[in-house]
Design a protein around this motif. Structure first.
Motif, PDB file in Angstrom:
ATOM      1  N   ALA A   9       5.126 -27.729   2.188  1.00 37.04           N
ATOM      2  CA  ALA A   9       5.484 -29.142   2.351  1.00 37.04           C
ATOM      3  C   ALA A   9       6.679 -29.307   3.283  1.00 37.04           C
ATOM      4  O   ALA A   9       6.736 -30.243   4.084  1.00 37.04           O
ATOM      5  N   SER A  24       4.795 -35.773   0.049  1.00 38.62           N
ATOM      6  CA  SER A  24       4.292 -35.958  -1.319  1.00 38.62           C
ATOM      7  C   SER A  24       3.499 -37.254  -1.437  1.00 38.62           C
ATOM      8  O   SER A  24       2.448 -37.305  -2.104  1.00 38.62           O
ATOM      9  N   TRP A  26       1.864 -38.765   0.982  1.00 38.07           N
ATOM     10  CA  TRP A  26       0.579 -38.589   1.681  1.00 38.07           C
ATOM     11  C   TRP A  26      -0.430 -37.890   0.769  1.00 38.07           C
ATOM     12  O   TRP A  26      -1.598 -38.258   0.719  1.00 38.07           O
ATOM     13  N   ARG A  27       0.044 -36.879   0.044  1.00 37.66           N
ATOM     14  CA  ARG A  27      -0.871 -36.141  -0.837  1.00 37.66           C
ATOM     15  C   ARG A  27      -1.433 -37.042  -1.934  1.00 37.66           C
ATOM     16  O   ARG A  27      -2.596 -36.904  -2.330  1.00 37.66           O
ATOM     17  N   ARG A  28      -0.626 -37.990  -2.421  1.00 37.00           N
ATOM     18  CA  ARG A  28      -1.093 -38.881  -3.482  1.00 37.00           C
ATOM     19  C   ARG A  28      -1.962 -40.011  -2.943  1.00 37.00           C
ATOM     20  O   ARG A  28      -2.959 -40.390  -3.564  1.00 37.00           O
ATOM     21  N   PHE A  33      -6.391 -35.895   2.436  1.00 39.30           N
ATOM     22  CA  PHE A  33      -5.325 -34.947   2.758  1.00 39.30           C
ATOM     23  C   PHE A  33      -5.790 -33.546   2.384  1.00 39.30           C
ATOM     24  O   PHE A  33      -6.379 -33.336   1.315  1.00 39.30           O
ATOM     25  N   HIS A  35      -6.532 -29.888   1.008  1.00 37.36           N
ATOM     26  CA  HIS A  35      -6.223 -29.247  -0.267  1.00 37.36           C
ATOM     27  C   HIS A  35      -5.471 -27.944  -0.021  1.00 37.36           C
ATOM     28  O   HIS A  35      -5.638 -27.300   1.019  1.00 37.36           O
ATOM     29  N   PHE A  46      -0.754 -24.902   2.757  1.00 33.74           N
ATOM     30  CA  PHE A  46      -1.863 -25.611   3.365  1.00 33.74           C
ATOM     31  C   PHE A  46      -2.234 -24.936   4.682  1.00 33.74           C
ATOM     32  O   PHE A  46      -1.392 -24.299   5.331  1.00 33.74           O
ATOM     33  N   TRP A  54      -5.515 -33.395  10.346  1.00 31.84           N
ATOM     34  CA  TRP A  54      -5.282 -34.587   9.529  1.00 31.84           C
ATOM     35  C   TRP A  54      -4.228 -35.485  10.179  1.00 31.84           C
ATOM     36  O   TRP A  54      -4.366 -36.709  10.190  1.00 31.84           O
TER      37      TRP A  54
END
Length: 703
Positions: A9, A24, A26-28, A33, A35, A46, A54
């Motif tokens: 991250a 964080s 963006w991931r939610r 996004f 995996h 990642f 992305w």
């Protein structure tokens, strides 16, 4: 870039120039996004190609620098446990290319580069403590590392790799805090003569010895003076390799050995001029049973639960008579019952000279001197609390040396320590102060001796948070040398009325600043403004950007504006000597750090370390307008950045009249922030003075 390259991250935040919180989010928020492809639940990894795709797909700008390509290439080449070894090989390759540039040029063009490189590197770097356990097997990655070296220099290129390695292994690697390392480096350098030796028996990745090396460069040794020898030992082979490479790539006269310093002393018989140490704390398996009868335990066999006292005695065994030991210790070591006998013996012998608290939770800095045969022992010890201001340490130390009758800590040619014939602790105060400075000045007046002589001669009164305490007063049942117990605020109670008046005055200033809040219109929707990069403004001649050349700001004749000064109002507190390329701040210049930016109104200070200066064409650009947007960019900069990235900072393109309106708003908000900060500081000071005075019996409520 290898398709196996992964990022965490923090790496993604750096690539996209956002904070970790944005990643964080963006991931939610985004179902597409990528995996995780590895790592752990708390620190996922990642795929870099997937992240790049992305970011492109979602219109988010990013930049993969050459340094990032090198680092990701190293991470993709081996598993996490071998990353240090491969980083070490990358450093060894850089050292080989530096030492044999012609050989590298020939090898770079060879088709069998990958096959021949390990043999060539090994032949050119035989002085490393260990051979790297992993090798580079990717010709493209090798060339990227060479390109990074050509762009920034081999030492800087390797520092980049080491910084990323340490960042990725913060839970396994203990690194001395930067400002503490710099402090210890300055103390060591001033106590070591030209051609002397400085040892770190728990060198880690080389932080303390690098601080000495940086200080030596800034001090500027006399022409022809022999370089200081830097010696280190480290139990972890990978860390020992990295430490050695960091020093050798800076052309330091350095030798690092791998091994357990307590069990297998790599410098047995060596007597350095200074020993620095940041040992492992609370390490129970340090060899207590094996070392019961060790000759190093002059002050008592360390109990099993006091490994730090074993390190103290190891350091004293490796310093010459009169030499300095600076060692970091857990705060509890100053008062633990199990260590009281050794503390008492250190005090009686005159070995323990100072205990200085560096933060509320520790560590403490212990300063010791190896006793000299026949010399009188000091009658006092320095105790200080520097948790609020590390800058007091050096002045307190030099004042203590003068008060205790020490002349210096560096030997003259062919003699023992300078000043060993000075008047002892029982001598009259005036005689001791005059003799201590003069005895050094009469010795060899170059390098460490001259610097220390000047420091002792100029030593003045102790800072408020320091005391010189009689040793006899400490030799009770506890032998507690904790600064917090002995450094009192005697006399501070008299400042209570003035502190109250200051708080009331500042409260009026705060009320005035709050009353002058900018009148800002709340819009129903976001209005986008056309922006331009700082680099474009520079090309157009609207702004000139300059960066500081200073690495430290601790001594000299010039006032220096530091990053802390900038954050706390802009009054310079640092000091520096004249150096080529220094930048002087003029009134109206904008200065930016990694966390803030402001317009400077008082001219004449030198731009301090890690600061950038922006000189604006006032006929086309408003300084407060620029400072406001730079400050916003700094607030969004990723942690660990060395300065605001001027290539990425964006400024709206507006007419000068509108710029000035924005600038006035930014200025009023900055004034309010300054007022709030000053009121908070004054309030904390008043409360502290009141509590201490009431408890200490120096204040009482009026009837």
């Amino acid at each position: 870039m290898s398709h196996d390259a992964t990022v965490n991250a923090g790496d993604i935040a750096r690539l996209a120039d956002v904070g970790r919180a944005a990643v964080s989010n963006w991931r939610r928020r985004y179902e597409d996004f990528p995996h995780p492809v590895g790592g752990t639940a708390s620190s996922p990894l990642f795929s870099l190609p997937e992240i790049e795709e992305w970011l492109r797909r979602n219109g988010k700008s990013f930049e993969v620098s050459l340094g990032d390509r090198v680092w990701q290439g190293l991470r993709a080449a081996v598993d996490d446990l071998r990353l240090g070894e491969l980083s070490g090989f990358a450093g060894a390759f850089l050292l080989y290319a530096r030492r044999d540039p012609d050989g590298w040029r020939r090898l770079a063009a060879a088709p069998d580069l990958v096959v021949r490189l390990p043999r060539e590197v090994a032949a050119a770097t035989a002085d490393l403590p260990v051979r790297p356990g992993s090798i580079l097997e990717d010709a493209q990655l090798i060339r990227w590392i060479a390109d990074l070296s050509a762009l920034h220099g081999p030492a800087t290129a390797f520092e980049f790799v080491c910084e990323r390695y340490v960042e990725a292994h913060t839970r396994r690697l203990a690194v001395t805090r930067g400002e503490v390392a710099s402090l210890m480096g300055r103390l060591a350098r001033r106590a070591c003569p030209e051609g002397g030796a400085i040892l770190d028996p728990a060198v880690g990745v080389g932080t303390l010895l690098l601080a000495v090396s940086d200080t030596a460069v800034l001090d500027g040794a006399p022409p022809g003076a022999p370089p200081v020898r830097l010696l280190g030992q480290e139990i972890n082979e990978t860390s020992a390799l990295l430490a050695s490479l960091r020093l050798l790539l800076r052309d330091a006269n350095a030798r690092v050995v791998a091994g357990d310093s307590l069990r297998h002393d790599g410098f047995e018989g060596e007597r350095a001029d200074v020993v620095l140490c940041d040992p492992p704390f609370n390490e129970r398996a340090w060899g207590h049973e094996e070392l019961i009868g060790d000759p190093r335990w002059d002050y008592g066999v360390p109990p099993r639960g006091e490994p730090e006292l074993a390190w103290v005695q190891h350091c004293l065994a490796h310093v010459r008579p009169g030499g300095l030991v600076a060692i970091l210790m857990p705060a509890a070591a100053a008062a633990r019952r199990s260590g009281r006998r050794i503390r008492a013996n250190l005090l009686r012998a005159g070995a323990l000279c100072a205990v200085i608290g560096l933060s509320a939770a520790g560590p403490d800095l212990w300063l010791l001197r190896r006793p000299e045969a026949g010399a009188p022992s000091p009658a006092s010890i320095l105790l200080a609390d520097a948790s609020d201001d590390l800058s007091i340490v050096e002045s307190a130390w030099w004042t203590y040396l003068a008060d205790a009758g020490y002349g210096g800590t560096s030997p003259t040619a062919g003699e023992g320590a300078a000043g060993t014939d000075t008047a002892g602790p029982a001598a009259p105060e005036a005689a001791r102060r005059g003799r201590s400075a003069g005895s050094v000045a009469e010795g060899r007046t170059s390098g460490g001796v001259a610097r220390q002589a000047a420091a002792v001669a100029s030593a003045g009164e102790l800072p408020r948070s320091a005391r010189i305490v009689r040793i006899i007063d400490l030799l009770d049942d506890e032998v507690d040398v904790s600064p917090a117990r002995h450094v009192s605020s005697r006399g501070d109670a008299q400042r209570y009325p003035a502190a109250g008046r200051r708080l009331r005055d500042l409260a009026e200033v705060l009320a005035e600043a709050a009353g002058a809040l900018p009148d800002l219109e709340v819009l129903s929707g976001r209005v986008g403004l056309p922006t331009t990069a700082i680099t474009d403004l520079a090309k157009a001649g609207m702004v000139t950007v300059r960066h500081s050349v200073l690495k430290t700001a601790d001594s000299g004749d010039l006032n220096v504006l530091t990053a802390d000064d900038l954050a706390r109002g802009g009054t310079p507190s640092g000091r520096s000597g004249s150096e080529p390329g220094i930048v002087t701040v003029a009134a109206g210049d904008v200065v930016a750090s990694t966390t803030t930016a402001r317009v400077i109104h008082q001219p004449g200070a030198v731009l301090g370390p890690q600061l950038s200066l922006y000189q604006v064409d006032r006929s086309r650009l408003d300084a407060d307008f620029l400072a406001g947007f730079l400050r916003y960019a700094a607030a969004r900069a990723h942690p660990g950045a060395s300065r605001v990235d001027v290539r990425r900072a964006r400024v709206p393109r507006l007419p000068l009249v509108e710029q000035r309106a924005y600038g006035a708003a930014f200025r009023r908000l900055a004034e309010l922030e300054d007022a709030i900060r000053e009121v908070a500081d004054a309030g904390e000071a008043l409360i502290r003075l009141g509590l201490e005075g009431l408890v200490d019996g120096r204040l009482r409520p009026r009837a």
